[in-house]
Design a protein around this motif. Structure first.
Motif, PDB file in Angstrom:
ATOM      1  N   ARG A  40     -13.909 -51.762  -0.323  1.00 47.42           N
ATOM      2  CA  ARG A  40     -14.391 -52.657  -1.423  1.00 47.42           C
ATOM      3  C   ARG A  40     -13.197 -53.207  -1.913  1.00 47.42           C
ATOM      4  O   ARG A  40     -13.153 -54.267  -2.751  1.00 47.42           O
ATOM      5  CB  ARG A  40     -15.309 -51.956  -2.318  1.00 47.42           C
ATOM      6  CG  ARG A  40     -16.471 -51.802  -2.004  1.00 47.42           C
ATOM      7  CD  ARG A  40     -17.453 -50.682  -2.834  1.00 47.42           C
ATOM      8  NE  ARG A  40     -18.523 -50.629  -2.337  1.00 47.42           N
ATOM      9  CZ  ARG A  40     -19.168 -49.981  -1.358  1.00 47.42           C
ATOM     10  NH1 ARG A  40     -18.244 -49.301  -0.534  1.00 47.42           N
ATOM     11  NH2 ARG A  40     -20.243 -49.815  -1.012  1.00 47.42           N
ATOM     12  N   THR A  41     -11.924 -52.553  -1.922  1.00 44.00           N
ATOM     13  CA  THR A  41     -10.727 -52.934  -2.905  1.00 44.00           C
ATOM     14  C   THR A  41      -9.558 -52.669  -1.712  1.00 44.00           C
ATOM     15  O   THR A  41      -9.540 -52.095  -0.803  1.00 44.00           O
ATOM     16  CB  THR A  41     -10.649 -52.315  -4.058  1.00 44.00           C
ATOM     17  OG1 THR A  41     -10.219 -50.758  -3.458  1.00 44.00           O
ATOM     18  CG2 THR A  41     -11.816 -51.972  -4.661  1.00 44.00           C
ATOM     19  N   ARG A  97     -13.027 -61.587  -0.644  1.00 42.64           N
ATOM     20  CA  ARG A  97     -14.226 -60.791  -0.660  1.00 42.64           C
ATOM     21  C   ARG A  97     -14.455 -60.570  -2.341  1.00 42.64           C
ATOM     22  O   ARG A  97     -13.703 -60.038  -3.044  1.00 42.64           O
ATOM     23  CB  ARG A  97     -13.812 -59.201  -0.046  1.00 42.64           C
ATOM     24  CG  ARG A  97     -15.049 -58.235  -0.352  1.00 42.64           C
ATOM     25  CD  ARG A  97     -14.974 -57.077   0.067  1.00 42.64           C
ATOM     26  NE  ARG A  97     -14.094 -56.473   0.693  1.00 42.64           N
ATOM     27  CZ  ARG A  97     -13.938 -55.589   1.441  1.00 42.64           C
ATOM     28  NH1 ARG A  97     -14.896 -54.867   1.877  1.00 42.64           N
ATOM     29  NH2 ARG A  97     -12.568 -55.258   2.096  1.00 42.64           N
ATOM     30  N   TRP A 157     -21.066 -56.681  -1.839  1.00 41.50           N
ATOM     31  CA  TRP A 157     -19.904 -57.672  -1.703  1.00 41.50           C
ATOM     32  C   TRP A 157     -20.279 -58.550  -0.837  1.00 41.50           C
ATOM     33  O   TRP A 157     -21.130 -58.525  -0.027  1.00 41.50           O
ATOM     34  CB  TRP A 157     -18.727 -56.719  -1.251  1.00 41.50           C
ATOM     35  CG  TRP A 157     -18.846 -56.141   0.052  1.00 41.50           C
ATOM     36  CD1 TRP A 157     -19.367 -54.885   0.307  1.00 41.50           C
ATOM     37  CD2 TRP A 157     -18.543 -56.580   1.331  1.00 41.50           C
ATOM     38  NE1 TRP A 157     -19.479 -54.315   1.465  1.00 41.50           N
ATOM     39  CE2 TRP A 157     -18.762 -55.577   2.313  1.00 41.50           C
ATOM     40  CE3 TRP A 157     -18.171 -57.707   1.800  1.00 41.50           C
ATOM     41  CZ2 TRP A 157     -18.782 -55.665   3.674  1.00 41.50           C
ATOM     42  CZ3 TRP A 157     -17.955 -57.904   3.094  1.00 41.50           C
ATOM     43  CH2 TRP A 157     -18.331 -56.733   4.012  1.00 41.50           C
ATOM     44  N   SER A 201     -16.736 -58.769  -5.196  1.00 44.91           N
ATOM     45  CA  SER A 201     -17.442 -57.272  -5.027  1.00 44.91           C
ATOM     46  C   SER A 201     -18.049 -57.437  -6.608  1.00 44.91           C
ATOM     47  O   SER A 201     -17.605 -57.682  -7.498  1.00 44.91           O
ATOM     48  CB  SER A 201     -16.438 -56.270  -4.958  1.00 44.91           C
ATOM     49  OG  SER A 201     -15.914 -56.343  -3.585  1.00 44.91           O
TER      50      SER A 201
END
Length: 180
Positions: free
Chosen positions: A71-72, A140, A147, A142
């Protein structure tokens, strides 16, 4: 200064790391509740780097690493008592940026953290606004556990708006920054 989030269940070790990094001028919040909410709790602290143990009660550090890295782009340094090559390779395969075994001399840990922060500072492409994060590098967006990847123009527009948050942006500023 940078924010280092420590995810460690050993109170003595966690406090020692907190003390070490605070004395160097870092912000050092820690996560001490372990379970299904650990990963979102880490993101809510807006870390610049995460120091992560693998053997945690109620959750698995490998799963947490996988969740964060999916996610990051936040750097994750695994610091664990597991010292097998298999464990190290598994952590790195999940996206961890570095892997150290306990016990680890504080100077070595500090050097690795500084290197990761320096490396990622030149690649800082993550913007946060409230609970929303946007990685400009891979477009992206989120929010909590969800996401999506945005098209390029939408990504540029969103990055302008989020970079200014909570301030407003004029139409002219948007046109200039998004379309030149």
């Amino acid at each position: 200064m940078s924010r280092i989030v420590i995810v460690e269940d050993d109170d003595f070790l966690r406090e020692e790391m907190e003390h070490t990094f605070k004395n160097l001028g870092y912000e050092v919040p820690s996560v001490t509740d372990f379970g299904p909410e650990t990963a979102p709790a880490v993101l809510e602290l807006s870390p610049d780097l995460v120091i992560l143990d693998i053997n945690l009660p109620g959750t698995n550090g490998y799963d947490l690493c996988r969740w964060l890295k999916s996610r990051t782009t936040i750097p994750v340094l695994i610091l664990t008592g597991r010292d097998s090559l298999k464990d190290e390779l598994h952590g790195l395969d999940l996206g961890a940026d570095d892997f150290l075994t306990k016990p680890c001399p504080p100077d070595r840990l500090v050097a690795r953290v500084r290197r990761l922060l320096s490396t990622y500072a030149s690649m800082n492409t993550l913007i946060r606004a409230g609970e929303i994060s946007f990685d400009m590098d891979i477009c992206r967006l989120s929010y909590k556990d969800q996401w999506m990847i945005l098209p390029e123009t939408q990504a540029r527009l969103l990055s302008v708006l989020m970079a200014a948050y909570p301030e407003t942006v004029t139409y002219g500023q948007i046109c200039e920054k998004v379309w030149g």
